[in-house]
Structures are given as structure tokens and as C-alpha cells.
Motif scaffolding. Structure first.
Motif, PDB file in Angstrom:
ATOM      1  N   GLU A 129       5.990 -74.719 -98.068  1.00  0.00           N
ATOM      2  CA  GLU A 129       6.261 -76.155 -98.040  1.00  0.00           C
ATOM      3  C   GLU A 129       7.292 -76.531 -99.096  1.00  0.00           C
ATOM      4  O   GLU A 129       8.173 -77.366 -98.865  1.00  0.00           O
ATOM      5  N   GLN A 130       7.192 -75.902-100.266  1.00  0.00           N
ATOM      6  CA  GLN A 130       8.176 -76.166-101.312  1.00  0.00           C
ATOM      7  C   GLN A 130       9.556 -75.644-100.932  1.00  0.00           C
ATOM      8  O   GLN A 130      10.572 -76.286-101.211  1.00  0.00           O
ATOM      9  N   VAL A 131       9.580 -74.485-100.282  1.00  0.00           N
ATOM     10  CA  VAL A 131      10.857 -73.930 -99.829  1.00  0.00           C
ATOM     11  C   VAL A 131      11.515 -74.858 -98.817  1.00  0.00           C
ATOM     12  O   VAL A 131      12.723 -75.149 -98.897  1.00  0.00           O
ATOM     13  N   LYS A 132      10.744 -75.351 -97.865  1.00  0.00           N
ATOM     14  CA  LYS A 132      11.294 -76.261 -96.853  1.00  0.00           C
ATOM     15  C   LYS A 132      11.825 -77.539 -97.495  1.00  0.00           C
ATOM     16  O   LYS A 132      12.873 -78.069 -97.093  1.00  0.00           O
ATOM     17  N   ALA A 133      11.101 -78.026 -98.495  1.00  0.00           N
ATOM     18  CA  ALA A 133      11.473 -79.312 -99.114  1.00  0.00           C
ATOM     19  C   ALA A 133      12.840 -79.258 -99.777  1.00  0.00           C
ATOM     20  O   ALA A 133      13.559 -80.263 -99.825  1.00  0.00           O
ATOM     21  N   VAL A 134      13.224 -78.112-100.316  1.00  0.00           N
ATOM     22  CA  VAL A 134      14.511 -78.005-101.020  1.00  0.00           C
ATOM     23  C   VAL A 134      15.553 -77.255-100.192  1.00  0.00           C
ATOM     24  O   VAL A 134      16.604 -76.886-100.713  1.00  0.00           O
ATOM     25  N   SER A 135      15.270 -77.027 -98.912  1.00  0.00           N
ATOM     26  CA  SER A 135      16.133 -76.183 -98.080  1.00  0.00           C
ATOM     27  C   SER A 135      17.364 -76.885 -97.543  1.00  0.00           C
ATOM     28  O   SER A 135      18.207 -76.252 -96.921  1.00  0.00           O
ATOM     29  N   ARG A 136      17.466 -78.209 -97.767  1.00  0.00           N
ATOM     30  CA  ARG A 136      18.554 -78.992 -97.190  1.00  0.00           C
ATOM     31  C   ARG A 136      18.542 -78.853 -95.664  1.00  0.00           C
ATOM     32  O   ARG A 136      19.494 -78.480 -95.034  1.00  0.00           O
ATOM     33  N   HIS A 137      17.390 -79.151 -95.115  1.00  0.00           N
ATOM     34  CA  HIS A 137      17.198 -79.076 -93.667  1.00  0.00           C
ATOM     35  C   HIS A 137      17.543 -77.695 -93.117  1.00  0.00           C
ATOM     36  O   HIS A 137      18.382 -77.544 -92.225  1.00  0.00           O
ATOM     37  N   LEU A 138      16.871 -76.703 -93.696  1.00  0.00           N
ATOM     38  CA  LEU A 138      16.849 -75.331 -93.181  1.00  0.00           C
ATOM     39  C   LEU A 138      18.100 -74.517 -93.497  1.00  0.00           C
ATOM     40  O   LEU A 138      18.309 -73.449 -92.927  1.00  0.00           O
ATOM     41  N   ARG A 139      18.910 -74.977 -94.451  1.00  0.00           N
ATOM     42  CA  ARG A 139      20.093 -74.211 -94.829  1.00  0.00           C
ATOM     43  C   ARG A 139      19.744 -73.145 -95.871  1.00  0.00           C
ATOM     44  O   ARG A 139      20.107 -71.986 -95.708  1.00  0.00           O
ATOM     45  N   GLY A 140      19.062 -73.543 -96.913  1.00  0.00           N
ATOM     46  CA  GLY A 140      18.778 -72.616 -97.998  1.00  0.00           C
ATOM     47  C   GLY A 140      20.053 -71.936 -98.443  1.00  0.00           C
ATOM     48  O   GLY A 140      21.119 -72.564 -98.555  1.00  0.00           O
ATOM     49  N   THR A 141      19.936 -70.641 -98.706  1.00  0.00           N
ATOM     50  CA  THR A 141      21.133 -69.847 -99.024  1.00  0.00           C
ATOM     51  C   THR A 141      21.317 -68.745 -97.986  1.00  0.00           C
ATOM     52  O   THR A 141      21.759 -67.636 -98.295  1.00  0.00           O
ATOM     53  N   ILE A 142      20.954 -69.068 -96.746  1.00  0.00           N
ATOM     54  CA  ILE A 142      21.065 -68.081 -95.669  1.00  0.00           C
ATOM     55  C   ILE A 142      22.488 -67.575 -95.529  1.00  0.00           C
ATOM     56  O   ILE A 142      22.733 -66.361 -95.429  1.00  0.00           O
ATOM     57  N   GLU A 143      23.454 -68.474 -95.547  1.00  0.00           N
ATOM     58  CA  GLU A 143      24.847 -68.073 -95.335  1.00  0.00           C
ATOM     59  C   GLU A 143      25.321 -67.131 -96.439  1.00  0.00           C
ATOM     60  O   GLU A 143      26.000 -66.129 -96.178  1.00  0.00           O
ATOM     61  N   GLU A 144      24.919 -67.421 -97.667  1.00  0.00           N
ATOM     62  CA  GLU A 144      25.301 -66.544 -98.783  1.00  0.00           C
ATOM     63  C   GLU A 144      24.644 -65.162 -98.616  1.00  0.00           C
ATOM     64  O   GLU A 144      25.282 -64.123 -98.872  1.00  0.00           O
TER      65      GLU A 144
END
Length: 566
Positions: A9-24
Motif C-alpha cells: 500500500e505504501q509502494v502504491k501511494a508513492v508510485s505516481r500512479h504505477l510508474r515507480g522506477t520501472i523505466e529506470e
């Protein structure tokens, strides 16, 4: 019970709507993996990071990181695919995957063994084929499933249209998917909202399914939101609504359990979307966000009460549900062979063992369907039991289809036993990180041994629902099997018995943590009794209950009905 939000839940809250650092993470050449937090977010995009557990120990000895790869799952509402899409999906499997095409128990495809460098090209290939993977996994409404009807009447087609409408309505609105996978423009100064899901989406996954009596081929009571289409005199009147189904549980923890959906009312088609959104947003607002093992809708309902949930739903949507309409299921599973629709088109149901479409020394299933795709003018339909329907075939094209089916070994449905035709199994080892035991790879071996027992008792044609899973999480809906094996450890399973043949009764544990010799000896004894003492047309699970091999189910094991009418 803790009030602290779970880590996800904390990860989702700061993910910027599911972006996270996936691209990096995708651009990091040092490792074949992405970070744990990004892997959690990646699920919302339709992919899981995995590694090959068969070689995990050997790579550790060599001081190498695990053999990381990714599974990709498509979102294909109702399992409908065009021949052009099939060819594109097959190309993807051949170019980027290690295990061919696999039909899942939710009526879609999974591709396994995609390395990180090929993940983005694979996603783009699916998009180019006019499909998507967004919300095929994650804490959102996932793939919407619906009955596969070989007759394909006009009303069944209308049900498929509602399946598509439900799927479209609950697609996340975030632009993250297009930015990461499709090189979409990054808009940083415009606020982004998820009107249905909110900033942290749902507490857990959410599943919807529509069944069309008399066939419950989607296991409608296993869905968070199950809908039973009521068709009378050729007209779709609406849907009975069942809420709170779910198959996941944990070994040794009685506070987690499988549950059948509870029937709470009937809704006409024009009110369906409002009811579905009401159920989803109630779960969004009241589901457990502290402990994920209790975060599915079934626990929200059992914790707060079914009457409470129904009253809250009606208050939220602004109208009352009508009483449940009369319906009847008479079978589970799929139909095989040719059947004719009301429009004169033909539909061929094919048995695909464990949904595995790839080539080996015995047959060339993947190549066979590819060749059919090149000449087929209709559609393909995947089923929730991991099988395939070649749909909308003109009379003059049947002979060509039959020739290709026979040439490539796709005609297995003509010679399979009753138990083999009605079995499903999950992927399990080597790629699933949750698997405790074999499932898909073990199923052919086990089925051959069970068939030998059934032949000795004259039961080779008896339809018996067999479900095999590598863990208790329930991907192959094991708690609805007349016979179910649920993995405990390598070579060891819980044996569960006694579900019915129509998906309206859960099974129970009969033997815990046993190996194959005891599994076979136990079932051999029960098969012998079934052959001798069964009543006419009595199914195996019903026989076990009637003969008191297992106790009669409690009320918890049957769908709860409110305001039922006949």
C-alpha cells in the motif's frame, strides 16, 4: 489486527500512479531483474518477474544471479481473439518466449521466459495486435471472463458485449502504461486521477465473471463479482449478482479460506455497470489495507456482514436490487467437437492439456493453430478451463479445419478420458515463485495413472472434475474440484474431495500432506465404491457426500441467497 498500511500500500501511494522506477530498472544493464518494489508495480502492467527455479541452486553455486525472466499476461475480455491477433501472439511467443503459448484459467494467454531486454518489445507487439496487458494482474479488476457458448446465439453475443463493457469501464486511467511501454508523451504538469480506483487502487486483486446457464464453465461463484445471465424467450433480461467468491487460502491458517459468492439480487442490463462500480468502490473503501491475506472482498463481506454490504451497495448506487431470478446449472467444463450456431456457423471445441500450446515429439499444437489461423475467417475463443474453440466456421471450411486438426495432433478431444477432459492445472514449477509442488508438469503423469485405475472399474468415460495446483492460492480453482490436489512440498499434496459438478459446492480436506502412493490407493478405493454403488447419472462428488465418505457440506459451503424468487 494492525492499522498500519501494508508495504505494498505504501509502494502504491508513492508510485505516481504505477510508474515507480520501472523505466529506470528496464534500462539497467547490470542485472536481468528490476527492484522488488517495481516488480510489485509491474503486475499492474500485466507482467510478473520470475526466475527458473530448476537452475536456481546451480546458478547460486556459480555465484550468478537467478535466471530472471518475465511472464506477460494479456487482457482479452471473454477470451475472444481474431486470427490476425493469434498470428501476432504466436510470433511473440516464437521471438521472445521460452515456453510457447499458454492458455490460462482466466481465459487469456500468458507468455513465459521473456528476458528484460525483450519485455518492452513484447508489450509493444501486443499493443500493435490491438490488445493490451494493462490490469491483467495487480490490485485492480482483472480479466473479465464469460461463458464460451459454441452456439453463439444473439443473446450470448450480447453477453460478450457486456463482458467488453465491464472490462473497458474498469481499465486504470493512468498514463503510466503508455509512457513506459509505448513511448507515450510524458505529461508532468497535468493532474492525473483514477476516478474508480483512487491513488492506491484496490486492496487486492478483483475478478469478475459472467456465466450463462445451464453451463457454469467460468465457475461464477469463484469470482469477486459473479454474474449469472438470465435469458428467457431469447431475451437477455439481466443478471443475478453474486459477491465475495474467492479461491485463495494458506496452508495451516484457518482464518484464510476459499469462499463461494453470495447471491444478493438481480439487476437489469442497463444497471449492471452501476452495480459493478458500487461493489468495486465499496471494496476500495472498506477492504483491508493493513494485512493483504485478508484483503480480498470475501473477507470484507464476512467481517462486516453480507446484509451490511448489500445495504451499503444499494445506498451507494441509489436503487434496490431486484430479487434473484430462477436459474439452473447442469454442468461445468467445456464442450468438445463440432456444434452449430443459430446463424448456421460451426464451432469446434478442442482439448488443450493444461492450456499448453507448444510443439513436441508427439504433436505440434502451436504450429497447428498457427496454420489454422492463416486460413480461418472467424474467431478463436479461449476458455476458463484452458481449452480452445475455433468459432464461426462456415460449412464449406469444416473439412479443411478437420484436416489441419488431425495433421497437427489437435484432435485429442476424440480420445481423452472423462477425467482428463475435465482437468485443469496451474503453471507451478519452475517459474511460479509461490509453487510448493509440481502441477502442470505432473498432471500428464498423474492422469495416466488415474486413468489406469478408472479403466479397471469401468469408469474411463465418467466425467470427473480434477484440479491440481502447486500451492493453496487457487489459480486453478482447486476448491471447486470433485478431486483436488493442492501442493504442500515436492511430491506431497493435500487431497480434497466432494465439490459438485456444477461449481456450487466447495470440497473439503480428505487427506493431508500425502504422496502419490497414498493418493492413488485412496482414490482407487473410492473409485471402486463409486463404480459399485453410484446412482444413475450421479456425479463423483455427489456420491461421496451421499455415501457419507465426506460429511455433508455446511451452509458456508453453498451460495447464500437473499430474496430468492422462482
Amino acid at each position: 489486527m494492525s492499522n498500519t498500511l501494508s508495504h505494498l500500500e505504501q509502494v502504491k501511494a508513492v508510485s505516481r500512479h504505477l510508474r515507480g522506477t520501472i523505466e529506470e530498472g528496464l534500462n539497467d544493464p547490470v542485472t536481468g531483474a528490476i527492484s522488488d518494489d517495481d516488480n510489485k508495480l509491474l503486475k499492474f502492467h500485466g507482467s510478473y518477474q520470475q526466475d527458473d527455479r530448476d537452475i536456481r541452486d546451480e546458478r547460486r553455486k556459480q555465484k550468478l544471479e537467478p535466471a530472471y525472466s518475465f511472464m506477460i499476461r494479456a487482457r482479452l475480455p471473454g477470451g475472444v481473439i481474431t486470427p490476425a491477433q493469434w498470428l501476432a501472439f504466436d510470433d511473440l511467443a516464437r521471438n521472445y518466449c521460452s515456453r510457447g503459448l499458454r492458455i490460462t484459467t482466466r481465459q487469456t494467454f500468458q507468455w513465459h521466459g521473456v528476458i528484460k531486454a525483450n519485455l518492452k518489445p513484447s508489450m509493444q507487439a501486443i499493443h500493435d495486435a490491438m490488445a493490451t496487458t494493462i490490469a491483467a494482474c495487480g490490485d485492480v479488476n482483472r480479466q473479465v471472463v464469460s461463458s464460451v457458448n459454441p452456439q453463439l446465439s444473439s443473446q450470448h453475443q450480447l453477453v460478450q458485449e457486456w463482458t467488453q463493457k465491464l472490462s473497458d469501464h474498469f481499465i486504470p486511467r493512468t498514463r503510466a502504461y503508455h509512457e513506459i511501454w509505448l513511448d507515450g508523451e510524458k505529461i508532468t504538469d497535468e493532474p492525473e486521477e483514477e476516478p474508480i480506483y483512487g491513488d492506491t487502487y484496490l486492496p487486492r486483486k478483483f475478478k469478475m465473471g459472467i456465466a450463462i446457464p445451464p453451463t457454469n464453465d467460468v465457475d461464477v461463484f469463484a469470482q469477486d463479482l459473479g454474474l449469472i445471465a438470465i435469458i428467457e424467450d431469447g431475451k437477455l433480461l439481466g443478471f443475478n449478482v453474486a459477491i465475495g467468491g474467492g479461491m485463495g487460502a494458506s496452508h495451516g491458517d484457518d482464518t484464510t479460506y476459499a469462499r463461494l459468492g453470495s447471491l444478493i439480487g438481480f439487476v437489469p442490463p442497463e444497471q449492471l455497470i452501476a452495480v459493478a462500480e458500487g461493489v468495486v468502490t465499496l471494496q476500495r473503501d472498506y477492504g483491508n489495507r493493513a494485512e493483504r491475506q485478508y484483503a480480498r472482498l470475501k473477507y470484507t463481506i464476512d467481517h462486516r456482514g453480507l446484509d451490511w454490504f448489500k445495504s451499503q451497495l444499494e445506498a451507494r448506487i441509489g436503487f434496490s436490487l431486484q430479487p434473484v431470478r430462477s436459474y439452473q446449472f447442469d454442468q461445468n467444463g467445456d464442450r468438445y467437437g463440432w456444434s452449430k450456431g443459430e446463424d448456421g456457423k460451426w464451432h469446434l471445441g478442442l482439448y488443450i492439456e493444461s492450456g499448453r500450446l507448444w510443439d513436441n515429439d508427439d504433436h505440434q499444437l502451436q504450429t497447428g493453430v498457427r496454420e489454422i489461423s492463416k486460413i480461418h475467417k472467424g474467431q478463436f475463443r479461449l476458455t476458463c478451463n484452458q481449452n480452445l474453440v475455433i468459432a464461426d466456421v462456415a460449412q464449406q471450411d469444416r473439412a479443411t479445419i478437420d484436416e489441419l486438426v488431425a495433421q497437427y495432433g489437435l484432435d485429442g478431444y476424440l480420445r481423452q478420458s472423462g477425467i482428463r477432459r475435465h482437468h485443469i492445472s496451474c503453471v507451478a514449477l519452475p517459474t511460479c515463485g509461490l509453487a510448493m509442488a509440481e502441477s502442470e508438469r505432473y498432471a500428464p503423469e498423474l492422469l495416466s495413472k488415474l486413468e489406469a485405475l478408472l479403466v479397471t472399474h469401468g469408469l474411463e468415460e465418467a466425467p470427473i472434475l480434477l484440479r491440481i495446483t502447486g500451492c493453496p492460492n487457487g489459480c486453478a480453482r482447486p476448491y471447486l474440484g470433485e478431486i483436488a490436489l493442492i501442493g504442500r512440498a515436492l511430491g506431497r499434496y493435500d487431497l480434497r474431495l466432494g465439490a459438485d459438478f456444477i461449481g456450487e459446492r466447495l470440497n473439503i480436506v480428505y487427506r493431508e500432506n500425502i504422496a502419490e502412493p497414498e493418493i492413488l490407493s485412496t482414490l482407487d478405493t473410492l473409485f471402486e465404491a463409486y463404480a459399485k454403488d453410484r446412482e444413475i447419472n450421479e456425479k463423483f462428488g455427489d456420491f461421496l457426500v451421499r455415501s457419507k465418505v465426506i460429511p455433508a457440506p455446511t451452509q458456508r459451503l453453498t451460495p447464500i441467497v437473499l430474496n430468492a424468487v422462482t
